[in-house]
Design a protein around this motif. Structure first.
Motif, PDB file in Angstrom:
ATOM      1  N   CYS A 376     -13.081 -19.172  -2.176  1.00 39.83           N
ATOM      2  CA  CYS A 376     -13.294 -18.013  -3.048  1.00 39.83           C
ATOM      3  C   CYS A 376     -14.426 -17.169  -2.488  1.00 39.83           C
ATOM      4  N   PHE A 377     -14.176 -15.882  -2.350  1.00 36.71           N
ATOM      5  CA  PHE A 377     -15.135 -14.986  -1.723  1.00 36.71           C
ATOM      6  C   PHE A 377     -15.315 -13.750  -2.590  1.00 36.71           C
ATOM      7  N   SER A 378     -16.554 -13.418  -2.931  1.00 35.73           N
ATOM      8  CA  SER A 378     -16.822 -12.271  -3.793  1.00 35.73           C
ATOM      9  C   SER A 378     -17.406 -11.084  -3.038  1.00 35.73           C
ATOM     10  N   GLY A 379     -17.612 -11.233  -1.731  1.00 33.48           N
ATOM     11  CA  GLY A 379     -18.102 -10.120  -0.924  1.00 33.48           C
ATOM     12  C   GLY A 379     -16.952  -9.256  -0.442  1.00 33.48           C
ATOM     13  N   THR A 380     -17.219  -8.469   0.593  1.00 26.67           N
ATOM     14  CA  THR A 380     -16.172  -7.638   1.182  1.00 26.67           C
ATOM     15  C   THR A 380     -16.112  -7.873   2.675  1.00 26.67           C
ATOM     16  N   ILE A 381     -14.907  -7.889   3.177  1.00 26.18           N
ATOM     17  CA  ILE A 381     -14.644  -8.050   4.605  1.00 26.18           C
ATOM     18  C   ILE A 381     -13.371  -7.275   4.896  1.00 26.18           C
ATOM     19  N   PRO A 382     -13.263  -6.626   6.037  1.00 23.46           N
ATOM     20  CA  PRO A 382     -12.094  -5.774   6.273  1.00 23.46           C
ATOM     21  C   PRO A 382     -10.794  -6.562   6.360  1.00 23.46           C
ATOM     22  N   TYR A 383      -9.795  -6.056   5.677  1.00 23.30           N
ATOM     23  CA  TYR A 383      -8.468  -6.669   5.752  1.00 23.30           C
ATOM     24  C   TYR A 383      -7.922  -6.634   7.178  1.00 23.30           C
ATOM     25  N   SER A 384      -8.300  -5.614   7.929  1.00 24.88           N
ATOM     26  CA  SER A 384      -7.802  -5.514   9.298  1.00 24.88           C
ATOM     27  C   SER A 384      -8.292  -6.660  10.172  1.00 24.88           C
ATOM     28  N   TRP A 385      -9.403  -7.277   9.782  1.00 26.45           N
ATOM     29  CA  TRP A 385      -9.873  -8.474  10.478  1.00 26.45           C
ATOM     30  C   TRP A 385      -9.255  -9.734   9.880  1.00 26.45           C
ATOM     31  N   LEU A 386      -9.135  -9.774   8.580  1.00 24.39           N
ATOM     32  CA  LEU A 386      -8.703 -10.992   7.899  1.00 24.39           C
ATOM     33  C   LEU A 386      -7.197 -11.230   7.975  1.00 24.39           C
ATOM     34  N   PHE A 387      -6.392 -10.203   7.705  1.00 23.11           N
ATOM     35  CA  PHE A 387      -4.956 -10.417   7.541  1.00 23.11           C
ATOM     36  C   PHE A 387      -4.256 -10.988   8.776  1.00 23.11           C
ATOM     37  N   PRO A 388      -4.631 -10.597  10.005  1.00 26.64           N
ATOM     38  CA  PRO A 388      -3.983 -11.238  11.156  1.00 26.64           C
ATOM     39  C   PRO A 388      -4.239 -12.735  11.242  1.00 26.64           C
ATOM     40  N   ARG A 389      -5.202 -13.230  10.496  1.00 21.90           N
ATOM     41  CA  ARG A 389      -5.527 -14.655  10.483  1.00 21.90           C
ATOM     42  C   ARG A 389      -4.933 -15.373   9.271  1.00 21.90           C
ATOM     43  N   CYS A 390      -4.070 -14.682   8.545  1.00 21.54           N
ATOM     44  CA  CYS A 390      -3.429 -15.248   7.358  1.00 21.54           C
ATOM     45  C   CYS A 390      -1.916 -15.319   7.557  1.00 21.54           C
ATOM     46  N   ALA A 391      -1.287 -16.202   6.794  1.00 22.43           N
ATOM     47  CA  ALA A 391       0.162 -16.347   6.885  1.00 22.43           C
ATOM     48  C   ALA A 391       0.889 -15.333   6.027  1.00 22.43           C
ATOM     49  N   VAL A 392       0.351 -15.036   4.863  1.00 23.48           N
ATOM     50  CA  VAL A 392       0.984 -14.116   3.925  1.00 23.48           C
ATOM     51  C   VAL A 392      -0.109 -13.550   3.030  1.00 23.48           C
ATOM     52  N   ALA A 393       0.119 -12.335   2.528  1.00 21.18           N
ATOM     53  CA  ALA A 393      -0.836 -11.696   1.620  1.00 21.18           C
ATOM     54  C   ALA A 393      -0.201 -11.548   0.248  1.00 21.18           C
TER      55      ALA A 393
END
Length: 508
Positions: A376-393
């Motif tokens: 669980c994360f309450s900060g902000t991080i760019p989706y453009s960095w995170l999503f390529p490291r995820c299987a599905v959004a």
């Protein structure tokens, strides 16, 4: 007397006015920034909510003036924000809490519009020359349309999402039915006047319809033609440019990570000791080799602050049930919604005391739950960095989340709540990059009884499984490849230079 942003030698002014949540404002901020870099002889201003103040320093570095207004991006019925009541209101402060939501909303809207007027008075002043000046607005800044008329400058519409229109016989567009219904309710006499006006006469000017009219405004859409169809009956003043994104480093919630990512934002791995603790914990979670499958992202952005997430405990119970019945691990972005963050900490504290988890709370903005399988994360991080490291959004169907997942080439599971979210949910399903949209109770049930939780968890598990099918994954990758070469910002600038900006002679 020149406006307070004026100069001795007059420079044309471009005012970008954008209201709403991050998904509504950030694309317009990206366009304003690019415009300032491309047209350096312009004074460029962004007017938006004070809540988006994190943009101010970045904008200043690009010579974009940030002018905040005090209104909130979202006003929900459950909120009890303070309302400044002036002498004209004759409303004692002690009675503010008793004012109906509708009345409070009208007071806030009045104050909001006055702030917008004051801001533009400061920009334009009483300068008699308006050559080259324009106001660019998003669909939540319609005040800008009237203010452009007041100051006699051109108005441009900039939108990262589509507004659906009904067509009668494919001859001319009309407003969505919800607008007509609201118009009839709020302004019944004006509505009746328009309805009863003679068919061949303008109801405002009483001139014949063949009278010379002002040209329709330029409408720039910040999405891709690969995603949204561009029918031939759309007017010539409409441009579909491609998606508009802020620079990646602007979207970190800590200064240290912004500085690290600025030289090369697309590097795959960064040494752990150079990241702040919150982001290092997230990257460790994403790279955890003990669970080879990539994590599932879950984020609802402003849905909580809009009043839809009334039972955060039930929402977390659904995720726990999916965790227990599958092999998935999850990354949950709470978007700083306090009731959800408080519930996360409550569960983490109880789990830690009962020794169910080896570690419950990780850092200030990061918390592990459910045997370390929910981050669980309450900060902000760019989706453009995170999503390529995820299987599905898994998300709410906002335009920003949709665009980022499409660019990342990952499948999506969408649970829409309002406005354009339903369009994006249906469109993604039609494109083959998402299963059928989830119903609201299948992600955030109102009740936390066992039956409701199991039903919601079952629906979410099935949707994720369908999204991770080889067909959907392949289609998501194909579409990402198609849109990867698009330059949405560049196309928007090109349209502005062709249709709005007068030729500039550097010698003058």
């Amino acid at each position: 007397m020149e406006g307070e942003l004026g100069a001795k030698e007059r420079r044309p002014r471009a005012v970008f006015m954008a209201f709403g949540t991050k998904g509504d404002v950030y694309p317009i901020a990206a366009l304003a920034t690019a415009f300032a870099c491309d047209q350096q002889h312009y004074q460029v201003v962004l007017i938006t909510h004070l809540a988006h103040q994190s943009l101010s320093a970045h904008l200043a570095c690009k010579n974009v003036a940030y002018m905040p207004v005090s209104s909130a991006p979202v006003l929900a019925a459950h909120q009890h924000d303070n309302i400044s009541v002036g002498s004209e209101g004759e409303i004692p402060q002690s009675h503010v809490d008793q004012i109906s939501f509708s009345s409070r909303k009208k007071i806030i809207q009045k104050e909001h519009r006055q702030e917008c007027l004051s801001a533009l008075e400061g920009i334009f002043g009483d300068d008699p020359s308006m050559e080259g000046d324009f106001i660019a607005i998003n669909f939540f800044a319609l005040e800008g349309w009237h203010l452009a008329e007041l100051f006699q400058v051109e108005c441009v519409i900039t939108a990262p999402y589509l507004v659906p229109y009904r067509y009668y016989g494919f001859s001319y567009p009309c407003a969505p039915s919800s607008f007509e219904r609201q118009f009839r309710q709020e302004l019944p006499f004006l509505y009746k006047y328009f309805q009863e006006a003679p068919a061949n006469t303008d109801p405002v000017t009483n001139l014949p319809l063949w009278h010379m009219r002002a040209q329709s405004p330029l409408l720039l859409y910040g999405f891709s033609k690969e995603i949204v169809e561009f029918p031939g009956y759309w007017p010539s003043n409409v441009y579909i440019c491609g998606f508009w994104f802020l620079p990646m480093e602007w979207q970190f919630s800590c200064h240290r990570c912004r500085e690290i990512f600025r030289p090369n934002p697309y590097r795959s791995v960064i040494s752990m000791d150079r990241l702040c603790a919150n982001h290092a914990a997230l990257q460790n979670f994403l790279m955890d080799s003990s669970r080879p499958c990539l994590p599932v992202f879950v984020g609802l952005n402003s849905i909580g602050s809009m009043g839809f997430l009334r039972n955060p405990q039930a929402f977390l119970m659904v995720l726990e049930a999916v965790v227990e019945s599958t092999e998935y691990k999850f990354v949950l972005f709470s978007s700083g919604y306090k009731p959800l963050d408080a519930t996360i900490q409550l569960i983490a504290g109880a789990s830690s005391k009962s020794a169910v988890l080896e570690r419950a709370v990780c850092h200030e903005d990061s918390t592990f739950l459910f045997n370390d399988r929910l981050f669980c994360f309450s900060g902000t991080i760019p989706y453009s960095w995170l999503f390529p490291r995820c299987a599905v959004a898994v998300h709410h169907g906002g335009s920003g989340s949709t665009a980022a997942a499409l660019h990342a080439g990952i499948p999506q599971v969408v649970c829409p709540f309002l406005l354009d979210q339903f369009y994006w949910a249906e469109r993604l399903c039609w494109l083959g990059v998402a299963p059928e949209p989830l119903q609201r109770q299948h992600l955030i049930p109102d009740d936390n009884d066992i039956s409701s939780i199991n039903q919601a968890a079952g629906a979410l598990s099935r949707a994720i499984k369908m999204a991770l099918s080889p067909e959907v994954k392949a289609q998501a990758a194909t579409i990402a490849h198609r849109i990867s070469s698009e330059d949405g910002i560049g196309e928007a600038l090109k349209a502005l230079k062709e249709k709005v900006i007068p030729p500039f002679n550097e010698g003058t």
